[in-house]
Design an enzyme around this catalytic site. Sequence first.
Site, mmCIF file in Angstrom:
data_model
loop_
_atom_site.group_PDB
_atom_site.id
_atom_site.type_symbol
_atom_site.label_atom_id
_atom_site.label_comp_id
_atom_site.label_asym_id
_atom_site.label_seq_id
_atom_site.Cartn_x
_atom_site.Cartn_y
_atom_site.Cartn_z
ATOM 1 N N ASP A 1 -3.753 3.081 2.394
ATOM 2 C CA ASP A 1 -2.753 2.874 3.451
ATOM 3 C C ASP A 1 -1.411 2.365 2.930
ATOM 4 O OD1 ASP A 1 -4.304 0.546 2.819
ATOM 5 O OD2 ASP A 1 -3.505 -0.472 4.583
ATOM 6 N N GLU B 1 -6.316 -1.257 4.218
ATOM 7 C CA GLU B 1 -6.499 -2.518 3.479
ATOM 8 C C GLU B 1 -5.543 -3.590 3.968
ATOM 9 O OE1 GLU B 1 -6.130 -5.775 1.135
ATOM 10 O OE2 GLU B 1 -4.482 -4.361 1.213
HETATM 11 ZN ZN ZN Z 1 -0.481 -5.122 -0.004
HETATM 12 ZN ZN ZN Z 2 -2.376 -3.620 -2.020
#
Ligand code: ZN
Ligand code: ZN
Length: 387
Positions: free
Chosen positions: A79, A136
């Site tokens: 991401d 994440e």
């Molecule tokens: Zn980051």
């Molecule tokens: Zn990262």
Amino acid sequence: MPDGKAGIEELIAPLVAFRRDIHAHPELGFAEHRTAAAIAEQLRAIGLEVESGIGGTGVVGVLRNGDGKGSLGFRADMDALPIHEDTGLDYASRTPGIFHGCGHDGHVATLLGAARHLARTRHFNGTINFIFQPAEEGLGGAHKMIEDGLFDRFPCDQVYALHNWPDLPAGSARTRPGPIMAAADKFEILVSGRGGHAALPHQTPDAIVAASELALQLNMIVSRRIPPTSSAVLSVTQIAGGHAHNVLPAEVRLAGTVRTFDPAVQDVIEAALRDIAAGVALASGTRIDVSYNRYYPATINDAECAAHALAAAAAVCGDAAFAPDPAYTSEDFAFMLQARPGAYLWLGQGRPGKEAPLHHPHYDFNDEVIGTGIAWFTELAERLLPA
Ligand SMILES: [Zn+2]
Ligand SMILES: [Zn+2]
């Protein structure tokens, strides 16, 4: 003995092109549709078994060799961040306000390269699961993949991941046994008075004074409640209320973050925060509501796996060592390390004159370290699943 690093160099140019394409087309957490489709296509082209849609947009590619029962999980995050890129690069983000400011584009290219390399050299015996996780950056994509049966569907004896690290020079690596990244908690506090005329403060509980008292008291939790031998950070990051110079507002909001490495310390801080809020409410006559959310646990490396991660890094990096201290940032690979033993590595990517830190609008992943990352994953596979 096979040389696991031979042949990596010729993989780099197409991986750099792929990385820059992902960089130009960044996607936020759980919306990595184009990215995940491109990864799945690449993995299929290499000949791996591929499953998509795990925990949202997660992708896993499975590479088997020989009859070995051992299995590993290698993970990359996919991401981007809600930041406006300001690098001026010719492959800069084409989506205003979204940007690969943490180098997850580089992690994707590196792990794809490792899959491509290991699928060709095959100097291992067992199963390697290449895990591409969504979200994440604060949304817990790793947790979602685990909830969706990641480790039941793709058994992994151990799991490993790397993150590029601008503070370390390119070609170096650090890891450590035990905590390497902090647990991240978020608190939001609503202080409610009644509101009224600023000239008549005796007629209304003052939410501004109560919130000010709270901000000061919360900043004393770490220094007064936590033993000096432990470590933690508490930062009040937002305080908002009021709209006119002559009106006492009815509400003031505070928010902030807590970073810790030990759940016992985390417990002390949350309890102290709630006690202080209750105490200030009582003393000020306000009502204080606390919402406390532990969203990422600490990232804890298994000691033995950290030693494997270091040995593999020492074999492929010029400079590899255990780091003396963990970082206060957080990482949702923590959830995978709660489910399976494993280790997380910081791969140096610093370049003189290009020191932009992670999450900075000038940051860019350093393509020169893709080969080192591939060599590290390969070395791990060959050591832990010997042919
Ligand atoms: Zn980051
Ligand atoms: Zn990262």
